[in-house]
Design an enzyme around this catalytic site. Structure first.
Site, PDB file in Angstrom:
ATOM      1  N   ALA A   1      -7.831  -6.938   0.186  1.00  0.00           N
ATOM      2  CA  ALA A   1      -7.472  -8.086  -0.229  1.00  0.00           C
ATOM      3  C   ALA A   1      -8.203  -8.187  -1.881  1.00  0.00           C
ATOM      4  O   ALA A   1      -8.124  -7.564  -2.809  1.00  0.00           O
ATOM      5  CB  ALA A   1      -7.594  -9.508   0.649  1.00  0.00           C
TER       6      ALA A   1
ATOM      7  N   GLU B   1      -5.561  -2.940  -6.579  1.00  0.00           N
ATOM      8  CA  GLU B   1      -6.503  -4.055  -6.299  1.00  0.00           C
ATOM      9  C   GLU B   1      -6.349  -4.152  -4.621  1.00  0.00           C
ATOM     10  O   GLU B   1      -7.243  -4.240  -3.747  1.00  0.00           O
ATOM     11  CB  GLU B   1      -7.341  -5.046  -6.935  1.00  0.00           C
ATOM     12  CG  GLU B   1      -8.280  -5.514  -6.911  1.00  0.00           C
ATOM     13  CD  GLU B   1      -9.556  -4.432  -5.995  1.00  0.00           C
ATOM     14  OE1 GLU B   1      -9.821  -4.417  -5.435  1.00  0.00           O
ATOM     15  OE2 GLU B   1      -9.974  -4.528  -7.388  1.00  0.00           O
TER      16      GLU B   1
ATOM     17  N   GLU C   1      -0.943  -7.207  11.905  1.00  0.00           N
ATOM     18  CA  GLU C   1       0.360  -7.041  11.921  1.00  0.00           C
ATOM     19  C   GLU C   1       1.549  -7.050  12.803  1.00  0.00           C
ATOM     20  O   GLU C   1       0.800  -7.632  13.886  1.00  0.00           O
ATOM     21  CB  GLU C   1       1.161  -5.683  11.548  1.00  0.00           C
ATOM     22  CG  GLU C   1       0.164  -5.092  10.457  1.00  0.00           C
ATOM     23  CD  GLU C   1       0.679  -4.930   9.467  1.00  0.00           C
ATOM     24  OE1 GLU C   1       2.059  -5.307   9.242  1.00  0.00           O
ATOM     25  OE2 GLU C   1      -0.393  -5.411   8.352  1.00  0.00           O
TER      26      GLU C   1
ATOM     27  N   VAL D   1      -6.878  -2.245  -1.081  1.00  0.00           N
ATOM     28  CA  VAL D   1      -7.850  -2.777  -0.149  1.00  0.00           C
ATOM     29  C   VAL D   1      -8.854  -3.296  -0.599  1.00  0.00           C
ATOM     30  O   VAL D   1      -9.624  -3.815  -1.489  1.00  0.00           O
ATOM     31  CB  VAL D   1      -8.569  -1.038  -0.644  1.00  0.00           C
ATOM     32  CG1 VAL D   1      -9.916  -0.636   0.263  1.00  0.00           C
ATOM     33  CG2 VAL D   1      -7.937  -0.055  -0.641  1.00  0.00           C
TER      34      VAL D   1
ATOM     35  N   LYS E   1       0.823  -0.999   0.262  1.00  0.00           N
ATOM     36  CA  LYS E   1      -0.021  -0.110  -0.487  1.00  0.00           C
ATOM     37  C   LYS E   1       0.956   1.474  -0.197  1.00  0.00           C
ATOM     38  O   LYS E   1       0.364   2.808  -0.145  1.00  0.00           O
ATOM     39  CB  LYS E   1      -0.716   0.139   1.279  1.00  0.00           C
ATOM     40  CG  LYS E   1      -1.913  -0.581   1.002  1.00  0.00           C
ATOM     41  CD  LYS E   1      -2.909  -0.785   2.913  1.00  0.00           C
ATOM     42  CE  LYS E   1      -2.389  -1.924   3.697  1.00  0.00           C
ATOM     43  NZ  LYS E   1      -2.772  -2.859   3.334  1.00  0.00           N
TER      44      LYS E   1
ATOM     45  N   GLY F   1      -2.598 -14.914  13.078  1.00  0.00           N
ATOM     46  CA  GLY F   1      -2.107 -13.977  12.023  1.00  0.00           C
ATOM     47  C   GLY F   1      -3.432 -13.560  11.526  1.00  0.00           C
ATOM     48  O   GLY F   1      -2.886 -13.046  10.307  1.00  0.00           O
TER      49      GLY F   1
ATOM     50  N   LYS G   1      -5.945   2.931   3.626  1.00  0.00           N
ATOM     51  CA  LYS G   1      -6.851   2.146   2.683  1.00  0.00           C
ATOM     52  C   LYS G   1      -8.020   3.497   2.603  1.00  0.00           C
ATOM     53  O   LYS G   1      -8.364   2.906   0.979  1.00  0.00           O
ATOM     54  CB  LYS G   1      -7.270   0.909   3.098  1.00  0.00           C
ATOM     55  CG  LYS G   1      -7.367  -0.117   3.319  1.00  0.00           C
ATOM     56  CD  LYS G   1      -7.330  -1.408   4.304  1.00  0.00           C
ATOM     57  CE  LYS G   1      -6.728  -2.106   4.728  1.00  0.00           C
ATOM     58  NZ  LYS G   1      -6.803  -3.332   5.153  1.00  0.00           N
TER      59      LYS G   1
END
Ligand code: ADP
Ligand code: ASP
Ligand code: MG
Length: 815
Positions: free
Chosen positions: A611, A606, A667, A609, A579, A664, A682
């Site tokens: 995934a 794409e 971050e 934002v 990003k 998971g 985003k």
């Protein structure tokens, strides 16, 4: 009668000459055969080098001579039975001795004349034909060796002598008509003048020898046996997908060979064309293959373009100036002076304004031409009516050839747009008056890419090859590679996309294979690769200069993001899930978008934002179709959604965050998610894609974290601070729950302003039931003003991110 010509690689050594014998033998039942042979491969070049060294008074020529001698004697020994060896070996030796004397002469006087050079160069064919003829005899074939110099008569234009067809045809008819042997083995390339001096027909001229003989005896066919299975749609050494053209007209073949298809020496066609004798190009190493027929009535092909060829080492020479208009005879004088200096013009373009003439010539003639033209127009140049000629070298010509091109519209448009899309700069164009040829002059370093691009465009039934360069092979990268591997076949068959991963890199290593990396063993290949480097990686991608190149960034690195502009400027598409570039300063984001437009290179992100969810693509389609975005409301953080879906009065906030991290969803530093930075980026990207020039600092972020937690510097301290402020979070929960609301971290864009923050979401709101790590976006637009357009689904995770990148690759491929 049949004429068969075997080229240098077909007679390179004893083993290959045995294959030649088999081919000749298989025709033995037929009528007479004339077998024309070239020198053993590489020998003509060696002779030339020896002569050059000798003329420079460099004794090194004797070593080359030794090499030549050894090759011929060894081959003869291998082919011939011991009993007949001594007679033939001494004959070969005698010839070699004469050759040595000639070279010695050149050495002593320190020069070679073109006359002497022709004498020397002819030895390659004289020796090879003699050895092959004797080998045939020793194998029991009804064969005889005949020196072509006694049959083909030429003028004394040494190096490329012109044939006296009247005498030659007469001599050939008489000899071949009366000789009683069934197989006549003759040297290609060599001829002689009326005075009996040895001449040659030009480099590659053995094809021509065979054609002259075929024409003279009205042969049933001229077979050219070589190292490829015919005349190909493009040079097979440069274009892997090229294939042999089954059938082609004389004119098309002539055009292709003139424009560089070395498989046939251009003058070859003339002598057989007049008598309508077909030429059949065949492969000595694969005699079972069909080869190419060159003949009058070809079986029509539906393709307008029959082949693509190129000439390397070209230069452009342009003559311009205001004085050109109106001065009559400038073109005439221009071409006269070139012809006077024996400069061959391969291509001509003249603007209709008559303001300039531009010609393509061989690079080696460039200086000579420049000097000659400047001298010829000295007066006009001094009077400033013309400018001194402009020359440009390191160029090449690529040409499309086909008889049917004239009846198809838009071919040149297709040609130039295909080249343009791949950043091949076109310096000049020309379309032959016959409309059988469209040529473009390009830079030499672009030849391979141009040929492959054009081949794909005109011959590969719209299969498009995508060359992918992947940086980052972690979680997402690995999934992405697996997906490509699984879908490869489908993409090729159904979408006509041939996806090839050409390069991989992680932070330590990088690995390139321009034939495509085997995706079953990529880890091993990468481990054995070279040391990684962003610059080095880019330089290699650029140097490979492959068509339809796509750079994929699967990292989160700002250094990698900083290289996108370099790729785009080279017409290399960029696909990224990183990003950083799109959420950096607006100026940079907009520069990248501009470069993408200017260089025709898709820039797709794409997965920045939501995934794999088609959020940006949907937004782009809305904007492109003229809709206007009034408001965006979204839950864009899978991690925050997970946290607030699981946090309630029965567990502590700090435990839930730990759980999210363990599973998971965050971050490595959970503060990046919890502080809202990620969501800010985003919504910033969505606002920009909606057409607003927003900066990250313009976004309002009212953090739900206590200031003390925000100020922590380590992850451990952060968790401790969350635990210390247990009651702060409990209050956040109970405030919402008491109103029957749920907590969602919402990003909002309205009236040009964006903000992110925790909100109380009531039961009837579309966000209320958002599960797990799902994302949701509501677009309120002019068209969707009451009921928003809604995109919802899994918005985080390596698998869906990888498939989003994959979707971008396909988008790029279809652009
Ligand atoms: P020979 O020694 O048999 O005369 P050449 O080397 O002169 O063979 O010509 C054959 C070579 O021509 C091929 O190996 C190929 O590299 C080259 N070539 C260039 N363009 C074409 C083409 N369009 N089709 C086939 N071969 C081509
Ligand atoms: N041996 C000559 C050359 O190398 C002629 C030929 O092979 O056609 O140019
Ligand atoms: Mg050849």
């Amino acid at each position: 009668m049949k004429v068969l010509k075997f080229g240098g690689s077909s007679v390179a050594n004893a083993e290959r000459i045995k294959l030649v014998k088999k081919i000749v033998e298989s025709n033995a039942k037929d009528d007479k055969q004339i077998i024309v042979v070239s020198a053993f491969s590489g020998v003509t070049d060696l002779l030339l080098e020896a002569a050059e060294q000798a003329a420079l008074r460099n004794e090194g020529y004797t070593q080359i001579m030794e090499e030549i001698e050894k090759r011929h004697l060894d081959t003869a020994r291998e082919l011939l039975p011991v009993s007949s060896q001594s007679k033939i070996l001494s004959a070969v030796k005698r010839e070699l001795n004469t050759l040595e004397t000639l070279l010695e002469g050149a050495f002593l006087i320190g020069e070679t004349t073109s006359k002497l050079l022709d004498r020397i160069l002819g030895y390659g064919e004289l020796l090879s034909s003699y050895i092959i003829g004797e080998f045939f005899v020793s194998e029991g074939l009804d064969a005889i060796h005949k020196d072509s110099r006694t049959l083909i008569k030429t003028d004394e234009n040494y190096g490329r002598a012109a044939v006296d067809f009247t005498t030659t045809n007469h001599l050939c008819e008489t000899y071949f008509g009366t000789v009683t042997y069934k197989i006549i083995v003759a040297p290609g390339f060599v001829a002689s003048s009326a005075n009996g001096n040895s001449t040659t027909l030009g480099r590659g001229g053995s094809d021509y020898t065979a054609a002259i003989m075929a024409g003279a005896v009205n042969a049933s066919v001229l077979e050219i046996w070589t190292d490829v299975s015919g005349m190909y749609t493009a040079n097979p050494k440069l274009v892997k997908q090229a294939f042999a053209i089954p059938d082609i007209s004389y004119e098309e073949a002539m055009e292709l060979s003139h424009f560089g298809a070395k498989v046939l020496y251009p003058p070859t066609i003339q002598p057989v064309l007049m008598r309508g004798i077909p030429i059949h190009i065949r492969n000595t190493f694969h005699p079972e293959e069909k080869g190419t027929f060159i003949r009058k009535n070809t079986n029509g092909s539906s393709r307008p373009v029959r082949g693509i060829s190129h000439i390397d080492n070209m230069a452009l020479l342009s003559l311009e100036g205001s004085g050109m208009v109106g001065i009559s005879g400038i073109s005439k004088r221009f071409f006269e002076v070139l012809s006077l200096h024996n400069i061959n013009v391969a291509l001509i373009t003249q603007a209709s304004s008559e303001h300039s003439i531009c010609i393509g010539i061989a690079e080696k003639d460039m200086q000579k031409a420049e000097k000659a033209v400047n001298e010829a127009f000295e007066y006009e140049i001094a009077a400033k009516k013309l400018n001194p000629v402009i020359v440009e070298d390191h160029l090449a010509i690529v040409a499309l050839v086909g008889d049917n091109m004239k009846s198809h519209q838009g071919l040149s448009g297709k040609m130039f747009s295909a080249l343009g899309q791949n950043n091949v700069n076109i310096r000049a164009i020309a379309q032959g008056a016959s409309e059988r040829n469209i040529s473009a002059v390009i830079h030499k370093s672009d030849v391979k890419k141009a040929l492959n691009t054009l081949h794909e465009r005109f011959f590969e039934d719209n299969v498009k090859q995508l060359n992918i360069f992947v940086m980052g092979v972690g979680n997402v990268g690995e999934k992405f590679l697996n997906q490509i591997d699984r879908q490869k076949k489908y993409l090729k068959e159904k979408l006509r996309l041939n996806v090839r991963v050409v390069a991989l890199s992680n932070s330590r290593k990088m690995y390139f294979d321009d034939n495509g990396i085997d995706l079953k063993n990529w880890k091993e290949a990468l481990e054995n690769g070279e040391a990684a480097g962003k610059e080095k990686f880019f330089e290699k991608v650029k140097e490979l200069n492959l068509r339809n190149s796509i750079f994929v960034d699967n990292t989160a690195s700002d250094i990698v993001a900083a290289t996108y502009a370099d790729y785009l400027k080279n017409s290399i598409a960029v696909v990224t899930c990183n990003k950083i570039a799109c959420s950096s300063v607006f100026e940079h984001y907009s520069l990248l978008k501009d470069l993408s437009r200017k260089y025709n290179a898709p820039f797709l992100f794409e997965t920045n934002v939501g995934a794999g969810l088609p959020i940006i693509d949907t937004l782009k389609n809305l904007v492109a179709s003229g809709d206007k975005v009034n408001k965006i409301q979204a839950v864009l953080s899978g991690s925050l959604n997970f946290v607030f879906n699981n946090f309630n009065d029965k567990n502590s906030f700090n435990e839930v965050v730990k759980q999210a991290q363990a599973e998971g969803y965050t971050e490595p530093d959970p503060k990046i998610d919890l502080s809202g930075i990620d969501v800010m980026r985003k919504i910033l990207i969505l606002a920009r894609e909606s057409g607003y020039a927003l900066e990250i600092a313009d976004i309002e972020n009212e953090s739900f974290l206590p200031q003390e937690s925000l100020d922590t510097v380590s992850v451990d301290d952060f968790y401790k601070s969350l635990a210390d402020h247990k009651s702060h979070f409990e209050k956040i929960y109970t405030d919402a729950a008491s109103k029957g609301c749920r907590l969602k971290y919402v990003a909002q864009f309205e009236n040009g302003k964006a903000k992110v923050g925790l909100q109380h979401i009531p039961k009837d709101h579309p966000f209320y039931n958002l599960e797990g790590k799902d994302n949701i976006v509501l677009f309120f637009t002019e068209r969707y003003n009451e009921q928003p357009l809604l995109v919802k689904g899994a918005g985080a995770g390596a698998d869906v991110t990888a498939s989003g990148i994959f979707a971008d690759i396909i988008r790029a491929g279809n652009m």
